[in-house]
Design a protein around this motif. Structure first.
Motif, PDB file in Angstrom:
ATOM      1  N   MET A 120       1.127 -16.370 -67.535  1.00  0.00           N
ATOM      2  CA  MET A 120       2.408 -16.816 -66.987  1.00  0.00           C
ATOM      3  C   MET A 120       3.313 -15.628 -66.685  1.00  0.00           C
ATOM      4  O   MET A 120       3.998 -15.582 -65.680  1.00  0.00           O
ATOM      5  N   SER A 121       3.319 -14.646 -67.606  1.00  0.00           N
ATOM      6  CA  SER A 121       4.162 -13.469 -67.413  1.00  0.00           C
ATOM      7  C   SER A 121       3.726 -12.663 -66.198  1.00  0.00           C
ATOM      8  O   SER A 121       4.544 -12.098 -65.481  1.00  0.00           O
ATOM      9  N   ILE A 122       2.402 -12.627 -65.946  1.00  0.00           N
ATOM     10  CA  ILE A 122       1.892 -11.898 -64.779  1.00  0.00           C
ATOM     11  C   ILE A 122       2.328 -12.596 -63.497  1.00  0.00           C
ATOM     12  O   ILE A 122       2.744 -11.967 -62.527  1.00  0.00           O
ATOM     13  N   LEU A 123       2.245 -13.924 -63.473  1.00  0.00           N
ATOM     14  CA  LEU A 123       2.673 -14.691 -62.298  1.00  0.00           C
ATOM     15  C   LEU A 123       4.162 -14.491 -62.031  1.00  0.00           C
ATOM     16  O   LEU A 123       4.579 -14.318 -60.881  1.00  0.00           O
ATOM     17  N   TRP A 124       4.948 -14.526 -63.097  1.00  0.00           N
ATOM     18  CA  TRP A 124       6.390 -14.300 -62.949  1.00  0.00           C
ATOM     19  C   TRP A 124       6.689 -12.899 -62.424  1.00  0.00           C
ATOM     20  O   TRP A 124       7.581 -12.701 -61.613  1.00  0.00           O
ATOM     21  N   LEU A 125       5.904 -11.908 -62.882  1.00  0.00           N
ATOM     22  CA  LEU A 125       6.073 -10.526 -62.419  1.00  0.00           C
ATOM     23  C   LEU A 125       5.754 -10.424 -60.934  1.00  0.00           C
ATOM     24  O   LEU A 125       6.471  -9.749 -60.179  1.00  0.00           O
ATOM     25  N   ILE A 126       4.682 -11.107 -60.515  1.00  0.00           N
ATOM     26  CA  ILE A 126       4.319 -11.086 -59.095  1.00  0.00           C
ATOM     27  C   ILE A 126       5.421 -11.716 -58.253  1.00  0.00           C
ATOM     28  O   ILE A 126       5.772 -11.215 -57.171  1.00  0.00           O
ATOM     29  N   ILE A 127       5.981 -12.831 -58.740  1.00  0.00           N
ATOM     30  CA  ILE A 127       7.063 -13.497 -58.016  1.00  0.00           C
ATOM     31  C   ILE A 127       8.279 -12.590 -57.906  1.00  0.00           C
ATOM     32  O   ILE A 127       8.909 -12.483 -56.843  1.00  0.00           O
ATOM     33  N   LYS A 128       8.629 -11.916 -59.006  1.00  0.00           N
ATOM     34  CA  LYS A 128       9.784 -11.015 -59.001  1.00  0.00           C
ATOM     35  C   LYS A 128       9.579  -9.872 -58.018  1.00  0.00           C
ATOM     36  O   LYS A 128      10.488  -9.520 -57.260  1.00  0.00           O
ATOM     37  N   VAL A 129       8.365  -9.277 -58.050  1.00  0.00           N
ATOM     38  CA  VAL A 129       8.083  -8.164 -57.137  1.00  0.00           C
ATOM     39  C   VAL A 129       8.153  -8.636 -55.683  1.00  0.00           C
ATOM     40  O   VAL A 129       8.723  -7.962 -54.819  1.00  0.00           O
ATOM     41  N   THR A 130       7.587  -9.825 -55.411  1.00  0.00           N
ATOM     42  CA  THR A 130       7.616 -10.371 -54.051  1.00  0.00           C
ATOM     43  C   THR A 130       9.044 -10.606 -53.575  1.00  0.00           C
ATOM     44  O   THR A 130       9.409 -10.270 -52.446  1.00  0.00           O
ATOM     45  N   LEU A 155      11.741  -9.109 -54.701  1.00  0.00           N
ATOM     46  CA  LEU A 155      12.407  -7.812 -54.522  1.00  0.00           C
ATOM     47  C   LEU A 155      12.003  -7.168 -53.198  1.00  0.00           C
ATOM     48  O   LEU A 155      12.830  -6.569 -52.505  1.00  0.00           O
ATOM     49  N   VAL A 156      10.721  -7.305 -52.841  1.00  0.00           N
ATOM     50  CA  VAL A 156      10.245  -6.751 -51.569  1.00  0.00           C
ATOM     51  C   VAL A 156      10.906  -7.466 -50.391  1.00  0.00           C
ATOM     52  O   VAL A 156      11.375  -6.836 -49.443  1.00  0.00           O
ATOM     53  N   LEU A 157      10.960  -8.792 -50.460  1.00  0.00           N
ATOM     54  CA  LEU A 157      11.607  -9.570 -49.405  1.00  0.00           C
ATOM     55  C   LEU A 157      13.087  -9.237 -49.309  1.00  0.00           C
ATOM     56  O   LEU A 157      13.641  -9.132 -48.202  1.00  0.00           O
ATOM     57  N   LEU A 158      13.741  -9.071 -50.464  1.00  0.00           N
ATOM     58  CA  LEU A 158      15.154  -8.694 -50.461  1.00  0.00           C
ATOM     59  C   LEU A 158      15.354  -7.317 -49.843  1.00  0.00           C
ATOM     60  O   LEU A 158      16.297  -7.099 -49.069  1.00  0.00           O
ATOM     61  N   GLY A 159      14.444  -6.385 -50.193  1.00  0.00           N
ATOM     62  CA  GLY A 159      14.529  -5.045 -49.621  1.00  0.00           C
ATOM     63  C   GLY A 159      14.361  -5.064 -48.113  1.00  0.00           C
ATOM     64  O   GLY A 159      15.089  -4.387 -47.381  1.00  0.00           O
ATOM     65  N   ILE A 160      13.390  -5.870 -47.621  1.00  0.00           N
ATOM     66  CA  ILE A 160      13.176  -5.987 -46.180  1.00  0.00           C
ATOM     67  C   ILE A 160      14.395  -6.594 -45.509  1.00  0.00           C
ATOM     68  O   ILE A 160      14.836  -6.127 -44.447  1.00  0.00           O
ATOM     69  N   PHE A 161      14.972  -7.629 -46.132  1.00  0.00           N
ATOM     70  CA  PHE A 161      16.160  -8.282 -45.565  1.00  0.00           C
ATOM     71  C   PHE A 161      17.335  -7.308 -45.494  1.00  0.00           C
ATOM     72  O   PHE A 161      18.014  -7.222 -44.462  1.00  0.00           O
ATOM     73  N   LEU A 162      17.568  -6.571 -46.575  1.00  0.00           N
ATOM     74  CA  LEU A 162      18.674  -5.603 -46.581  1.00  0.00           C
ATOM     75  C   LEU A 162      18.443  -4.494 -45.563  1.00  0.00           C
ATOM     76  O   LEU A 162      19.397  -4.031 -44.913  1.00  0.00           O
ATOM     77  N   ALA A 163      17.186  -4.075 -45.398  1.00  0.00           N
ATOM     78  CA  ALA A 163      16.875  -3.035 -44.412  1.00  0.00           C
ATOM     79  C   ALA A 163      17.155  -3.533 -43.002  1.00  0.00           C
ATOM     80  O   ALA A 163      17.723  -2.802 -42.168  1.00  0.00           O
ATOM     81  N   LEU A 164      16.777  -4.793 -42.726  1.00  0.00           N
ATOM     82  CA  LEU A 164      17.037  -5.364 -41.404  1.00  0.00           C
ATOM     83  C   LEU A 164      18.532  -5.504 -41.143  1.00  0.00           C
ATOM     84  O   LEU A 164      19.007  -5.230 -40.033  1.00  0.00           O
ATOM     85  N   VAL A 165      19.281  -5.926 -42.168  1.00  0.00           N
ATOM     86  CA  VAL A 165      20.735  -6.040 -42.029  1.00  0.00           C
ATOM     87  C   VAL A 165      21.346  -4.667 -41.767  1.00  0.00           C
ATOM     88  O   VAL A 165      22.236  -4.518 -40.916  1.00  0.00           O
ATOM     89  N   PHE A 166      20.875  -3.660 -42.483  1.00  0.00           N
ATOM     90  CA  PHE A 166      21.388  -2.298 -42.301  1.00  0.00           C
ATOM     91  C   PHE A 166      21.112  -1.802 -40.887  1.00  0.00           C
ATOM     92  O   PHE A 166      21.987  -1.233 -40.224  1.00  0.00           O
TER      93      PHE A 166
END
Length: 248
Positions: free
Chosen positions: A1-11, A13-24
């Motif tokens: 369960m912890s591994i799945l949650w880690l994958i979700i968090k990383v995903t 964060l990556v999507l948030l980073g892409i969104f912020l980069a596009l906004v910038f």
């Protein structure tokens, strides 16, 4: 369960980073100035040059000279696009003729298709009444006012920070040239900051040059469009036109 949650968090964060980069990137594109300078002159031959610079590393230049066109776009000093034409007038004339021919053919097909579809059920009187109602609608005048305001804002947006010109005018009769220059002198307070107007008393014609330099901000253009389209009466009238066309 912890591994799945880690994958979700990383995903996430990556999507948030892409969104912020596009906004910038979008903010940079909208707020960074597009620097331009252009010159047009006509003496013996006509010459036009337009140079554009965006974010310092994207540059474009278009030159028309002696019936030839030379266009180039550079990114970080490297040419990514180049177009050269030996005879602009001949190519332009051919393109216009082809476009006109294609437009006539397409227009004829559209008219024939619409005629068959409607069976020409509406008379010219009914059509004119529809147009008359649209033009007399109070929202039409509101739309015209909004268009004029938008055009005024666009012209202000295009206004160069630097403008210089030289105009030489010659008429067949030197006396007529002198009279024209005297009349233009009345406008001197309007243009003296930007250039000069002179008379040619030994040759008939019109010569001169104009140079403009400035900066354009896409954010301002987007703002003008939003202000125009957000007007309630404007949107209502555009919707009315669309409904009328759809029901025609």
């Amino acid at each position: 369960m912890s591994i799945l949650w880690l994958i979700i968090k990383v995903t996430l964060l990556v999507l948030l980073g892409i969104f912020l980069a596009l906004v910038f990137i979008l903010l940079v594109v909208l707020t960074a100035p597009i620097k331009y300078d252009c010159i047009f002159e006509k003496y013996e031959e006509a010459y036009f040059r337009l140079s554009l610079s965006f974010l310092s590393f994207i540059k474009a230049k278009v030159i028309f000279e002696n019936g030839k066109q030379d266009s180039v776009v550079k990114v970080f000093g490297k040419v990514v696009y180049r177009h050269y034409t030996d005879d602009v007038e001949e190519v332009t004339k051919e393109a216009v003729e082809n476009t006109t021919h294609n437009a006539k053919v397409m227009s004829k097909k559209v008219v024939e298709k619409e005629s068959r579809k409607r069976g020409e059920s509406k008379s010219d009187t009914v059509k004119w009444q529809v147009v008359k109602d649209l033009l007399l609608d109070e929202r039409f005048f509101a739309l015209l006012k909004d268009i004029l305001v938008a055009v005024k804002r666009v012209l202000k947006w295009l206004k160069p920070s630097k403008l210089n010109f030289e105009l030489v005018i010659g008429k067949e009769d030197p006396a007529d040239t002198g009279e024209l220059i005297a009349q233009l002198t009345l406008l001197y307070p309007w243009y003296y900051k930007y250039g000069i107007v002179e008379g040619s008393y030994d040759k008939e014609g019109l010569w001169g040059n104009i140079y403009a330099k400035g900066r354009l901000y896409l954010m301002t253009l987007v703002k003008i469009f939003i202000l125009f389209i957000m007007n309630k009466e404007t949107r209502e009238y555009i919707n009315l036109l669309l409904r009328t066309r759809k029901g025609a």
